[in-house]
Scaffold this active site. Structure first.
Site, PDB file in Angstrom:
ATOM      1  NE  ARG A 117      -3.823   0.614   1.989  1.00 53.66           N
ATOM      2  CZ  ARG A 117      -5.040   0.699   2.550  1.00 53.66           C
ATOM      3  NH1 ARG A 117      -5.237   1.441   3.619  1.00 53.66           N
ATOM      4  NH2 ARG A 117      -6.058   0.042   2.029  1.00 53.66           N
ATOM      5  CG  HIS A 163      -8.385   0.074  -2.645  1.00 50.33           C
ATOM      6  ND1 HIS A 163      -7.626  -1.034  -2.306  1.00 50.33           N
ATOM      7  CD2 HIS A 163      -9.024   0.445  -1.486  1.00 50.33           C
ATOM      8  CE1 HIS A 163      -7.809  -1.310  -1.016  1.00 50.33           C
ATOM      9  NE2 HIS A 163      -8.651  -0.438  -0.498  1.00 50.33           N
ATOM     10  CD  GLN A 207     -13.069  -1.950  -0.261  1.00 49.50           C
ATOM     11  OE1 GLN A 207     -12.301  -1.916   0.670  1.00 49.50           O
ATOM     12  NE2 GLN A 207     -14.275  -2.490  -0.163  1.00 49.50           N
ATOM     13  CG  ASP A 236     -13.434   6.374  -0.907  1.00 50.75           C
ATOM     14  OD1 ASP A 236     -13.380   6.202   0.336  1.00 50.75           O
ATOM     15  OD2 ASP A 236     -12.411   6.350  -1.631  1.00 50.75           O
ATOM     16  CB  CYS A 295     -14.088   1.108   0.386  1.00 51.04           C
ATOM     17  SG  CYS A 295     -13.383   2.762   0.488  1.00 51.04           S
ATOM     18  NE  ARG A 316     -10.183  -5.190   0.867  1.00 45.78           N
ATOM     19  CZ  ARG A 316      -9.430  -4.171   1.302  1.00 45.78           C
ATOM     20  NH1 ARG A 316      -9.980  -3.108   1.844  1.00 45.78           N
ATOM     21  NH2 ARG A 316      -8.118  -4.198   1.145  1.00 45.78           N
TER      22      ARG A 316
HETATM   23  N1  NVA Z   1      -9.832   6.734  -1.285  1.00 46.71           N
HETATM   24  C1  NVA Z   1      -9.453   6.292   0.033  1.00 46.71           C
HETATM   25  C2  NVA Z   1      -9.688   4.832   0.200  1.00 46.71           C
HETATM   26  C3  NVA Z   1      -9.396   4.313   1.572  1.00 46.71           C
HETATM   27  C4  NVA Z   1      -9.555   2.834   1.694  1.00 46.71           C
HETATM   28  C5  NVA Z   1      -7.989   6.641   0.270  1.00 46.71           C
HETATM   29  O1  NVA Z   1      -7.182   6.432  -0.639  1.00 46.71           O
HETATM   30  O2  NVA Z   1      -7.657   7.117   1.351  1.00 46.71           O
HETATM   31  N1   CP Z   2     -11.142  -0.042   2.741  1.00 48.87           N
HETATM   32  C1   CP Z   2      -9.874  -0.113   3.145  1.00 48.87           C
HETATM   33  O1   CP Z   2      -8.967  -0.381   2.364  1.00 48.87           O
HETATM   34  O2   CP Z   2      -9.675   0.116   4.481  1.00 48.87           O
HETATM   35  P1   CP Z   2      -8.290   0.324   5.228  1.00 48.87           P
HETATM   36  O3   CP Z   2      -7.715   1.630   4.772  1.00 48.87           O
HETATM   37  O4   CP Z   2      -8.652   0.339   6.684  1.00 48.87           O
HETATM   38  O5   CP Z   2      -7.372  -0.805   4.898  1.00 48.87           O
END
Ligand code: NVA
Ligand code: CP
Length: 310
Positions: free
Chosen positions: A105, A132, A135, A228, A268, A296
């Protein structure tokens, strides 16, 4: 999917790959619920590189590896030499000597691409600024549970920021023949290259991809509404400015009423009530949203079993 494959983007998967992931995920979910062992990755180790925060992704990958008979290592960039400037290409080659798979990540998507280029073990995208995929694949499994196995012809509406979730959902919907509409404010649209790729995928499955600034247009006839956060990880400083611009893009009662009467709402998580979604809508669809969070685990176990298994 073939053993050894990377999972960086749903656009790079075939429709059969997506079907295989969803089918195995449902099977592993049933086995886990019934207490039937499914140690498909006994003796294997997944490295989990995190350059951003996580609750769901970290816990579901780690627990998933244990349930599959393997183990997972949490590798925060705060502790790795990567965080002190060791090149990603060296990290990739070193980790390939110890591990059976890497989940990462991070911020720039090109970091994941570089890791995958230099690693000779499978690399799984656990979120970049661009995509992502884990997800969005999970969201497909969840929609199947609520709307039936055949997703083709259903409509998904995404309302909010044109971000990593928008992009991966667009790819996911197009691959399975779901119509997709995104409503974002001006200046916060989805990436044009991703839209073009998704439209090409949609042409092959009979789906459509609609890009608009009008939330009501996007949700018209929608079977699923997804939203989101308005300020993703790394955009915290823009939070207040974004909140002002995004107000008309809130998923609230009126917007849900403008969709199909049997429409479900997904998120998500983490969710910011009073911003992208109202408390009442969130709680009305909490059953779906927490099934989505649970899924997930099952989807990522399927992905890992397919790319890291024997
Ligand atoms: N769009 C959000 C998704 C979090 C799971 C982010 O990138 O922070
Ligand atoms: N939806 C998701 O990816 O959550 P986290 O950021 O908690 O991993």
């Amino acid at each position: 999917m073939n053993k050894g494959m990377d999972l960086l983007s749903i656009h790079e998967l075939s429709a059969d790959d997506v079907e295989e992931i969803l089918t195995l995920a449902a099977d592993l979910k049933a086995k886990q619920k019934a207490g039937i062992p499914h140690k498909l990755l006994a003796g294997k180790t997944l490295g989990m590189i995190f350059e951003k925060s996580s609750t769901r992704t970290r816990v579901s990958f780690e627990v998933g590896m244990y349930q599959l008979g393997g183990q997972a290592l949490f590798l925060s960039s705060r502790d790795l030499q990567l965080g002190r400037g060791e090149p990603i290409k060296d990290t990739a080659r070193v980790l390939s000597r110890y591990l059976d798979g890497i989940m990462i990540r991070t911020y720039g998507h090109e970091r994941i691409e570089e890791l995958a280029r230099y690693a000779d073990i499978p690399v799984i995208n656990a979120l970049s600024d661009l995509l992502h995929p884990c997800q969005a694949l999970t969201d497909l499994l969840t929609i199947r549970e609520y709307k039936g196995k055949n997703l083709a012809g259903l409509k998904m509406a995404y309302v909010g920021d044109g971000n990593n979730m928008t992009h991966s959902l667009m790819y996911a919907a197009a691959k399975v023949g779901m119509h997709f509409a995104a409503a974002t404010p001006e200046g916060y649209e989805a990436n044009a290259k991703v839209v073009a790729n998704a439209k090409a995928d949609a042409a092959a499955t009979g789906a459509t991809v609609t890009i608009t600034h009008d939330p009501n247009e996007a949700v018209e006839g929608a079977d699923v509404i997804v939203t989101d956060t308005w300020a993703s990880m790394g955009q915290e400083a823009e939070h207040d400015a974004r909140t002002a611009v995004f107000r008309p893009y809130q998923v609230n009662r009126a917007l849900v009423d403008a969709a199909d009467a049997r429409c479900i709402v997904m998120h998500c998580l983490p969710a910011y009530r009073g911003e992208e979604i109202t408390e009442d809508v969130f709680e009305e669809f909490a059953g779906v949203i927490f099934d989505e969070a649970e899924n997930r685990l099952h989807v990522q176990k399927a992905i890992m079993a397919l790319v890291m298994g024997d």
